[in-house]
Design an enzyme around this catalytic site. Structure first.
Site: not given
Ligand code: NAD
Length: 357
Positions: A142, A192, A224, A248, A252
């Site tokens: 970001y 990752k 994942d 992020d 959620d």
């Protein structure tokens, strides 16, 4: 103790829910002998209307001079057509940057009285769900270099780079390990590393920090797999630390498991004790001004403020226990209402929690 709190009520339901959080804080102050001094400051749509900008310098100055900041929510249709840098949400990014808030803390806890709102099967949630996601907030994709261009063949390209420096990983990992020490003493570091260089650096630094916390159980986990494990066996997690983009998405997912947007608080922290505390939901313009909003996420946000900025754990516990009791007694705002429960307004919910402190 006397604490100065800058208060950004914001737009939509912001003022209603913040008033209830202040009501509960005042009760905590009375009971435990603290004084909370509030200074209202403008940010978001109301700041645009009053000053022409979403984040006036005066707001930044007052927030930086306070012991902590409480935020309701900002935004609404009235300001949706303004250019990006003048929209209410620009105030949100601006204040996080000005306060150098690099850690976002989002708990996801299944409240027994609301278990019915959880979309997972009972057999999966039977061991409960009480985890905290510590998300890096001002690095990664970001904030990395980005580019959009058309090449000589007319093909359009776009890229975002996920960049991290070792010190950025180190400081967020410390936040996670310190938090785990106050909770279940377990940290999962999510990355990752099988694919990304930035994740390999993340993993290397996370391991170094972990060596300093031998009392905390530590494990790496791929992002994942984490997404899968959250809906398969969420009880295995205590504190999860991860970079901005992964955090992020995972936060959620974790919020959804707990059932309702109106219940989830958050904290954003920097190097010192100054933090920004806010519910994760928005300004809910559809119900603004109707005394219908659920103030519990904001009330639980001030519990986080007491715990993380003011080091007042028993006071924070008293708020969380009061919320549990109100729900166990069958009181609900409209958004979490179910059959047989008693529907109450935003201000009544604030009264009920304050009465149980
Ligand atoms: P929202 O979270 O405001 O609302 C989504 C739905 O949930 C609505 O139906 C709303 O009524 C309901 N809801 C949300 N909070 C509630 C509460 N406390 N009690 C009862 N019901 C609640 O999201 P949205 O509709 O996508 O966005 C509305 C505005 O809020 C937009 O301008 C958006 O940019 C802004 N926003 C602000 C923040 C923030 O200030 N941190 C975060 C997200 C969205």
């Amino acid at each position: 103790m006397n604490k100065k709190i800058a208060v950004i009520k914001g737009d939509g339901i912001g003022p209603e829910i913040v008033n209830e959080a202040e009501k509960v804080l005042n009760k905590v102050g009375e009971k435990y002998g603290h004084t909370f001094e509030y200074t209202d400051v403008l940010m978001g749509g109301c700041a645009i209307d009053a000053t022409g900008v979403p984040l006036p310098q005066e707001t930044i100055d007052i927030c930086l001079a306070s012991d902590s900041v409480l935020l309701g929510a900002v935004g609404g249709p009235k300001w949706d057509t303004l250019p990006g840098n003048l929209r209410p949400e620009a105030g949100l990014l601006g204040i996080r940057g000005a306060m150098k808030l690099f850690a976002n803390i989002r708990p996801a806890k299944l409240i027994p009285a609301l278990a019915g709102a959880c979309p997972l099967k009972d057999e999966i949630t039977k061991n409960g769900l009480d985890l905290v996601i510590v998300r890096e907030l001002i690095g990664g994709a970001y904030f990395g270099e980005r580019d959009t261009h058309v090449d000589e063949n007319g093909v359009k390209h776009a890229s975002d780079s996920m960049a991290y420096a070792d010190y950025e990983v180190e400081r967020i990992c410390r936040v996670a390990f310190d938090m785990a020490r106050k909770r279940g003493k377990k940290v999962h570091s999510v990355d990752k590393a099988n694919v990304l260089d930035s994740s390999r650096l993340w993993r290397e630094v996370a391991h170094k920090v972990a060596e300093e916390y031998p009392d905390v159980e530590f494990q790496d986990i791929l992002v994942d797999n984490t997404a899968m494990q959250l809906v398969h066996n969420p009880a295995q997690f205590d504190v999860m630390v991860t970079e901005n983009l992964f955090g992020d998405i995972l936060s959620d997912e974790a919020s959804m498991i707990t059932g309702s947007l109106g219940m989830i608080p958050s904290a954003s922290l920097g190097e010192g004790s100054l933090g920004l505390y806010e519910p994760i939901h928005g300004s809910a313009p559809d119900i603004a001004g109707q005394n219908k909003a659920n103030p519990l996420a904001t009330i639980l946000s001030v519990a986080m403020m007491l715990r993380y900025s003011f080091d007042m754990s028993k006071e924070a516990d008293s708020i969380e226990d009061a919320v549990d009791k109100v729900l166990a007694d069958g009181y609900r705002t409209g958004d979490i209402m179910s059959e047989g429960m008693k529907c109450v307004s935003c201000s009544e919910m604030g009264d009920l929690v304050a009465d149980r402190i």
